[in-house]
Design an enzyme around this catalytic site. Sequence first.
Site, PDB file in Angstrom:
ATOM      1  N   GLU A  92       1.006  10.514  -9.982  1.00 31.84           N
ATOM      2  CA  GLU A  92       0.620   9.591 -11.059  1.00 31.84           C
ATOM      3  C   GLU A  92      -0.388  10.233 -12.016  1.00 31.84           C
ATOM      4  OE1 GLU A  92      -0.598   5.768  -9.522  1.00 31.84           O
ATOM      5  OE2 GLU A  92       1.481   5.144  -9.312  1.00 31.84           O
ATOM      6  N   GLU A 109       7.397   4.419  -5.495  1.00 27.76           N
ATOM      7  CA  GLU A 109       6.460   3.508  -4.824  1.00 27.76           C
ATOM      8  C   GLU A 109       6.609   2.099  -5.368  1.00 27.76           C
ATOM      9  OE1 GLU A 109       2.342   4.465  -5.384  1.00 27.76           O
ATOM     10  OE2 GLU A 109       2.709   6.606  -5.241  1.00 27.76           O
TER      11      GLU A 109
HETATM   12  C1  GLA Z   1      -0.377   4.212  -6.912  1.00 30.80           C
HETATM   13  C2  GLA Z   1      -0.709   5.480  -6.162  1.00 30.80           C
HETATM   14  C3  GLA Z   1      -0.814   5.271  -4.686  1.00 30.80           C
HETATM   15  C4  GLA Z   1      -1.547   3.985  -4.376  1.00 30.80           C
HETATM   16  C5  GLA Z   1      -0.877   2.837  -5.062  1.00 30.80           C
HETATM   17  C6  GLA Z   1      -1.540   1.491  -4.770  1.00 30.80           C
HETATM   18  O1  GLA Z   1       0.957   3.980  -7.010  1.00 30.80           O
HETATM   19  O2  GLA Z   1       0.208   6.521  -6.416  1.00 30.80           O
HETATM   20  O3  GLA Z   1      -1.492   6.378  -4.139  1.00 30.80           O
HETATM   21  O4  GLA Z   1      -2.856   4.087  -4.813  1.00 30.80           O
HETATM   22  O5  GLA Z   1      -0.941   3.044  -6.451  1.00 30.80           O
HETATM   23  O6  GLA Z   1      -0.901   0.426  -5.390  1.00 30.80           O
END
Ligand code: GLA
Length: 669
Positions: A152, A310
């Site tokens: 991210e 995710e």
């Molecule tokens: C992001 C991050 C994860 C986690 C999630 C929590 O997607 O990549 O590491 O922190 O948020 O919602």
Amino acid sequence: MTWERINAGGIGYGGDYNPEQWDAATWRQDVDLMRRAGVTFVTVGVFSWSHLEPREGEYEFEWLDEVMDLLGGHGIAVDLATATATPPPWLSRAYPQILPVDVDGRTLWPGSRQAWCPTSPVFREKAVALAGRVAQRYADHPALAMWHVSNEYACHNLPCYCDTCAAAFRVWLARRYPDLDALDHAWGTAFWSQRYGDLEEVLPPRRTTTIANPTHVLDYRRFSSDALLDQFRAETAAVREHSPDVPLTTNFMTMTHFDHLDYHRWAPHVDVVSTDHYVVDTLPHRHAELAFSGDVTRGLAGGGPWMLMEHSTSAVNWQPTNPAKRSGQTLRDSLAHVARGADTVGYFQWRASRAGAEKWHSAMLPHAGADSARFREVCELGAVLGRLRGVAGSRVEAPVAILHDTQARWAAEGPAMPDSALGQVTTGQEIHRALRAMGVSADLLHPDVDLSGYDVLVVPTLYLVTDENARRIGQAARAGAHVLVTFFSGVVDEHDHVRLGGYPGAFADLLGVRVEEFDPLLPGDVVALAGGGSGSAWTEHVTLASEAEAAVLDSYASGRQAGRPAMTRRDLPGGGSAWYCSTLPDEETLRGLLAGVLDAAGVAHAALPDGLEIVRRTDRTTTWTFALNHAPAAVRVPCTGHDLVSGREITEPFDLEAGGVAVLARARA
Ligand code: GLA
Ligand code: ZN
């Protein structure tokens, strides 16, 4: 490059796995439970830097070797991270210059994550070194199925306003503009005595006394996105040197509340487009937002399948209040992504942490353990995804393209605008939601891409557009497409300079209208339309170029623009048409307008019951109809086929329970 190993040839299933938080005995339980749940892949090592390189230049890979062997031995594919998302404490202690700086010049200190400046040469060197080490060690490991570079990007460290970024910004500007005069012209520095005598005088747009220069701000956003793209590419090169044939990704964030990166510029540099999505509980139309985000992601993937890297099985922990998902929602939310082209269903994270910043974030395996309703639902989802195997690789077919441009959004959200509340994405989302309620799928596309092949093109509040893209949109209409343009479009060029002579500048000729003045409405104000509906947020002083060219479809019946056109239509010689809407209509009026455009194009539509979402994926032989009921009561679904969720044969319209989901497979005629 194929990524079928992640998905075991079907729809992939898994999530982030953080073994460094647990002992080796727990790892063994994990792999058994993963198999029970039907997990095909896990992402490992995202935040492992301090465990892999505990002291500068000293690497400890043995624990990861063991984890990789264990996962591989149990048939679970690994999406292996470069572990570069967050530097260890020793790094920022030894090189404090890597820390990012906020708009007020305050250092953002370590103690959380992603505390690194996007242009720091030291950070780049250290991250590239680690990425290379990891790639070298695991390139030939049988469990390795994909590379996951960093994590991210920009989630927390953009924009950075430090001196290193200031210098990098100047380099970026020197590449963008042939000389200082060109920069001065582009930024409009004749205003407020901002003319530069030397590039060294240029700073990042740090906190100012009052309104900042909008093109300066816009260019800084472009620069910041490009700076991280450079970082990504440097890490990528280090991985590819050792492992050129394994597909590589980095997880985007296409949720609409995130807008730091221009993913259109990033997508060509990944082998697989992957994204993260979290439902925001306070949004009034949260599943419409999910659908929009999915369609944005599919657009980035060129219409093909993408990875949902995710999402969450239940609550997140970063909202003020974090409700659990109701029973059934875990399944429905994940299939909502599959419906829009996801061939992978991934979660953050496999096992809920017992300590640390995210211990209250849900996971596939909750604190309660395997004997829990949530884990049973996770296992059920794994079984359903197994039955959806055939869906993998199929495509969503959409007759409508909605234009979506992050840079146009940045410009529209710039300082001191006619209205600070309404931008590119808001209008695009409203139209996307209306089409969804009419059972019409849309692709969300950047204006640069090929637009031919769409019967209907929607240009929602595309404030900034290049001459070239405006020309291509016009060309599509003249070639027979039906184009709907909404208010505050085509107004400025890529430098955020107003096109003179009447709005909507770049589209005025195409539409046959001329707007003399914008007239946004105060929050809560609405104006009546002569056709019986209403408009909110925005109105305009619209005039027709000539009555022979454009026809008035509806006009303002109250407010400051009463009597003037609100919506117009112009029929074009090639069979296409160009429609303009100068306000944000109420839902019913918007659907009526869209129905007009769809009918002109011969695109079928049918109002769906409230809360029902229907999307189709097809391949050569089969159509899969995804029916998702987001409503709190049963709804009638007008579709048939073999339901891969319930196993039932559906031969006539049926009632889908509240919160339910069906995936109906049918052979194509
Ligand atoms: C992001 C991050 C994860 C986690 C999630 C929590 O997607 O990549 O590491 O922190 O948020 O919602
Ligand atoms: Zn910086």
